[in-house]
Design a protein around this motif. Sequence first.
Motif, PDB file in Angstrom:
ATOM      1  N   SER A  49      19.931  -7.357  -8.123  1.00  0.00           N
ATOM      2  CA  SER A  49      18.585  -6.797  -8.241  1.00  0.00           C
ATOM      3  C   SER A  49      18.165  -6.262  -6.866  1.00  0.00           C
ATOM      4  CB  SER A  49      17.602  -7.867  -8.717  1.00  0.00           C
ATOM      5  OG  SER A  49      17.604  -8.980  -7.843  1.00  0.00           O
ATOM      6  N   PRO A  50      17.387  -5.208  -6.815  1.00  0.00           N
ATOM      7  CA  PRO A  50      17.101  -4.528  -5.537  1.00  0.00           C
ATOM      8  C   PRO A  50      16.432  -5.403  -4.481  1.00  0.00           C
ATOM      9  CG  PRO A  50      16.543  -3.114  -7.378  1.00  0.00           C
ATOM     10  CD  PRO A  50      16.869  -4.460  -7.964  1.00  0.00           C
ATOM     11  N   THR A  77      17.568 -13.373   9.796  1.00  0.00           N
ATOM     12  CA  THR A  77      17.604 -12.299  10.794  1.00  0.00           C
ATOM     13  C   THR A  77      17.021 -10.992  10.255  1.00  0.00           C
ATOM     14  OG1 THR A  77      19.511 -13.285  11.878  1.00  0.00           O
ATOM     15  CG2 THR A  77      19.106 -10.956  12.306  1.00  0.00           C
ATOM     16  N   GLU A  78      17.336 -10.632   9.005  1.00  0.00           N
ATOM     17  CA  GLU A  78      16.744  -9.420   8.436  1.00  0.00           C
ATOM     18  C   GLU A  78      15.225  -9.521   8.429  1.00  0.00           C
ATOM     19  OE1 GLU A  78      16.486  -6.619   4.429  1.00  0.00           O
ATOM     20  OE2 GLU A  78      17.345  -8.624   4.274  1.00  0.00           O
ATOM     21  N   ALA A  79      14.716 -10.699   8.147  1.00  0.00           N
ATOM     22  CA  ALA A  79      13.263 -10.893   8.123  1.00  0.00           C
ATOM     23  C   ALA A  79      12.641 -10.579   9.483  1.00  0.00           C
ATOM     24  CB  ALA A  79      12.945 -12.328   7.718  1.00  0.00           C
ATOM     25  N   PHE A  80      13.283 -11.031  10.567  1.00  0.00           N
ATOM     26  CA  PHE A  80      12.721 -10.794  11.892  1.00  0.00           C
ATOM     27  C   PHE A  80      12.717  -9.307  12.245  1.00  0.00           C
ATOM     28  CE2 PHE A  80      14.373 -15.249  12.474  1.00  0.00           C
ATOM     29  CZ  PHE A  80      13.119 -15.820  12.371  1.00  0.00           C
ATOM     30  N   TYR A  81      13.730  -8.578  11.799  1.00  0.00           N
ATOM     31  CA  TYR A  81      13.768  -7.145  12.079  1.00  0.00           C
ATOM     32  C   TYR A  81      12.740  -6.391  11.235  1.00  0.00           C
ATOM     33  CZ  TYR A  81      17.678  -7.561  15.257  1.00  0.00           C
ATOM     34  OH  TYR A  81      18.454  -7.879  16.347  1.00  0.00           O
ATOM     35  N   LEU A  82      12.501  -6.839  10.012  1.00  0.00           N
ATOM     36  CA  LEU A  82      11.453  -6.230   9.190  1.00  0.00           C
ATOM     37  C   LEU A  82      10.075  -6.465   9.804  1.00  0.00           C
ATOM     38  CD1 LEU A  82      12.613  -7.156   5.567  1.00  0.00           C
ATOM     39  CD2 LEU A  82      12.453  -4.852   6.531  1.00  0.00           C
ATOM     40  N   ILE A 212       3.321  -9.465   2.544  1.00  0.00           N
ATOM     41  CA  ILE A 212       4.580  -9.270   1.815  1.00  0.00           C
ATOM     42  C   ILE A 212       4.680  -7.829   1.303  1.00  0.00           C
ATOM     43  CG2 ILE A 212       5.921  -9.949  -0.199  1.00  0.00           C
ATOM     44  CD1 ILE A 212       5.943 -12.037   2.027  1.00  0.00           C
ATOM     45  N   GLU A 213       3.594  -7.287   0.811  1.00  0.00           N
ATOM     46  CA  GLU A 213       3.584  -5.902   0.317  1.00  0.00           C
ATOM     47  C   GLU A 213       3.965  -4.927   1.425  1.00  0.00           C
ATOM     48  OE1 GLU A 213      -0.126  -4.935  -1.478  1.00  0.00           O
ATOM     49  OE2 GLU A 213       0.020  -6.495  -3.018  1.00  0.00           O
ATOM     50  N   LYS A 214       3.432  -5.149   2.625  1.00  0.00           N
ATOM     51  CA  LYS A 214       3.738  -4.269   3.753  1.00  0.00           C
ATOM     52  C   LYS A 214       5.213  -4.365   4.141  1.00  0.00           C
ATOM     53  CE  LYS A 214      -0.949  -4.780   5.576  1.00  0.00           C
ATOM     54  NZ  LYS A 214      -1.769  -5.427   6.635  1.00  0.00           N
ATOM     55  N   LEU A 215       5.752  -5.577   4.113  1.00  0.00           N
ATOM     56  CA  LEU A 215       7.165  -5.759   4.451  1.00  0.00           C
ATOM     57  C   LEU A 215       8.069  -5.132   3.392  1.00  0.00           C
ATOM     58  CD1 LEU A 215       7.051  -9.458   5.717  1.00  0.00           C
ATOM     59  CD2 LEU A 215       7.511  -7.433   7.113  1.00  0.00           C
ATOM     60  N   LEU A 216       7.651  -5.229   2.143  1.00  0.00           N
ATOM     61  CA  LEU A 216       8.436  -4.642   1.050  1.00  0.00           C
ATOM     62  C   LEU A 216       8.572  -3.129   1.199  1.00  0.00           C
ATOM     63  CD1 LEU A 216       7.361  -6.576  -2.178  1.00  0.00           C
ATOM     64  CD2 LEU A 216       9.706  -6.168  -1.396  1.00  0.00           C
ATOM     65  N   GLU A 217       7.556  -2.498   1.749  1.00  0.00           N
ATOM     66  CA  GLU A 217       7.606  -1.045   1.939  1.00  0.00           C
ATOM     67  C   GLU A 217       8.695  -0.641   2.929  1.00  0.00           C
ATOM     68  OE1 GLU A 217       3.714   0.154   3.106  1.00  0.00           O
ATOM     69  OE2 GLU A 217       2.800  -0.292   1.165  1.00  0.00           O
ATOM     70  N   LEU A 218       9.108  -1.582   3.778  1.00  0.00           N
ATOM     71  CA  LEU A 218      10.110  -1.301   4.808  1.00  0.00           C
ATOM     72  C   LEU A 218      11.498  -1.788   4.428  1.00  0.00           C
ATOM     73  CD1 LEU A 218       8.006  -2.471   7.891  1.00  0.00           C
ATOM     74  CD2 LEU A 218       8.282  -0.124   7.059  1.00  0.00           C
ATOM     75  N   LYS A 219      11.579  -2.636   3.442  1.00  0.00           N
ATOM     76  CA  LYS A 219      12.845  -3.296   3.114  1.00  0.00           C
ATOM     77  C   LYS A 219      13.790  -2.364   2.371  1.00  0.00           C
ATOM     78  CE  LYS A 219      14.579  -7.608   1.063  1.00  0.00           C
ATOM     79  NZ  LYS A 219      15.910  -7.051   0.901  1.00  0.00           N
ATOM     80  N   MET A 220      15.064  -2.369   2.774  1.00  0.00           N
ATOM     81  CA  MET A 220      16.038  -1.575   2.037  1.00  0.00           C
ATOM     82  C   MET A 220      16.475  -2.345   0.791  1.00  0.00           C
ATOM     83  SD  MET A 220      19.584  -1.855   4.171  1.00  0.00           S
ATOM     84  CE  MET A 220      20.543  -3.374   4.236  1.00  0.00           C
ATOM     85  N   PRO A 221      16.833  -1.649  -0.275  1.00  0.00           N
ATOM     86  CA  PRO A 221      17.251  -2.329  -1.508  1.00  0.00           C
ATOM     87  C   PRO A 221      18.636  -2.962  -1.364  1.00  0.00           C
ATOM     88  CG  PRO A 221      17.520   0.037  -1.745  1.00  0.00           C
ATOM     89  CD  PRO A 221      16.823  -0.182  -0.425  1.00  0.00           C
ATOM     90  N   TRP A 222      18.881  -3.966  -2.168  1.00  0.00           N
ATOM     91  CA  TRP A 222      20.191  -4.615  -2.309  1.00  0.00           C
ATOM     92  C   TRP A 222      20.689  -5.293  -1.029  1.00  0.00           C
ATOM     93  CZ3 TRP A 222      21.048   0.860  -4.024  1.00  0.00           C
ATOM     94  CH2 TRP A 222      20.628   1.036  -5.356  1.00  0.00           C
ATOM     95  N   SER A 223      19.805  -5.686  -0.158  1.00  0.00           N
ATOM     96  CA  SER A 223      20.273  -6.348   1.071  1.00  0.00           C
ATOM     97  C   SER A 223      20.732  -7.776   0.799  1.00  0.00           C
ATOM     98  CB  SER A 223      19.173  -6.352   2.135  1.00  0.00           C
ATOM     99  OG  SER A 223      18.097  -7.191   1.759  1.00  0.00           O
ATOM    100  N   VAL A 224      20.263  -8.368  -0.306  1.00  0.00           N
ATOM    101  CA  VAL A 224      20.700  -9.715  -0.694  1.00  0.00           C
ATOM    102  C   VAL A 224      21.744  -9.562  -1.797  1.00  0.00           C
ATOM    103  CG1 VAL A 224      19.998 -11.979  -1.558  1.00  0.00           C
ATOM    104  CG2 VAL A 224      18.437 -10.648  -0.105  1.00  0.00           C
TER     105      VAL A 224
END
Length: 335
Positions: A49-50, A77-82, A212-224
């Motif tokens: 899932s994305p 680590t991905e969280a800190f970069y987001l 969380i909404e703001k971070l979601l706007e920056l997150k690339m899909p399928w990183s997990v």
Amino acid sequence: MLNGHGDDLHLIDGEIKYNFSSNVYYKGCPKALLNEVSKNIHQIESYPSPIANELNILAAKKFRLNSNQFLFTNGATEAFYLIAQLFSDKKAAIVAPTFAEYEDSCKIFNLNYKLISRSEIKEAKADLIYICNPNNPTGHIFSNDELELLFQQKPETTFIIDEAYIEFTDKLTSIVSLTKTYSNLIIVRSLTKTFTIPGLRLGYVISDSSNIEKLLELKMPWSVNTLAIKAGEYIFNNYKNIQFNASKLIAETIIFKGQLATLKDIRVCDSNTSYFLVELLHHSAKELKEHLIVNHQILVRDATNFNKLEGEYIRVATQSKEANSILIKALKEWI
């Protein structure tokens, strides 16, 4: 810092029998969790899932929060970069010495950051402040009351609280419930340390839904990836049954530290976790690390590249009684 933090086994030629450098739980991944991952290996043939939001519902149930307060990531680590991307060009303060990825992510996204001591937090003029609790590498902690007071005193500052090692101490409980009260609080957690799955990379953010909404706007899909999601589902459905006993681990650590403290020319530093610093009073951390690798197949963490940590230090994490004894014997010979 692509090398120098985390487990550096990939940099070493030859066999390592005893790995004291990694802070993950030493008994390894629970067998039931390994079986669950193996059982689902065929699912790598399909996309995950994305945004791995099937884990949100399970995490919300565990922490008694809303599912829109979670964001799952490729390790902490991905969280800190987001987060750094979200606060790009802002001012940050990092309570140091601590995990290098806070600093590295600030550099990449042009945050004007400063490394500060614990005593300088109240006076820090920053848009966000990073606190690792318990801290890596020292194992020091902030009490929940101390943190909440800071949130109240500095409402215009966003606090990034890293709880990756919260389950490696019996002196502290999580502050996730405070995300319902303070919108200036972002908590980052990890499942990889407690359940010994660093190769799967699974972390998550807990905060006010607007953050969380703001971070979601920056997150690339399928990183997990799919296997990480399956592991996460199993963990949240079986958390209490497969989580290790922190008090037992700390009791083992106290014995280990007591044995180390009898050695000459070292100082065992205070810590509230199963990992801790050892200061070398008359030796080089780099030379000791190399000696232990070559002569004993033992790996320790050379901690001299933690900024704001002055002196020669190694960091070790409690292992089995047998492994602990072998390290102590090797150190006696070296000293």
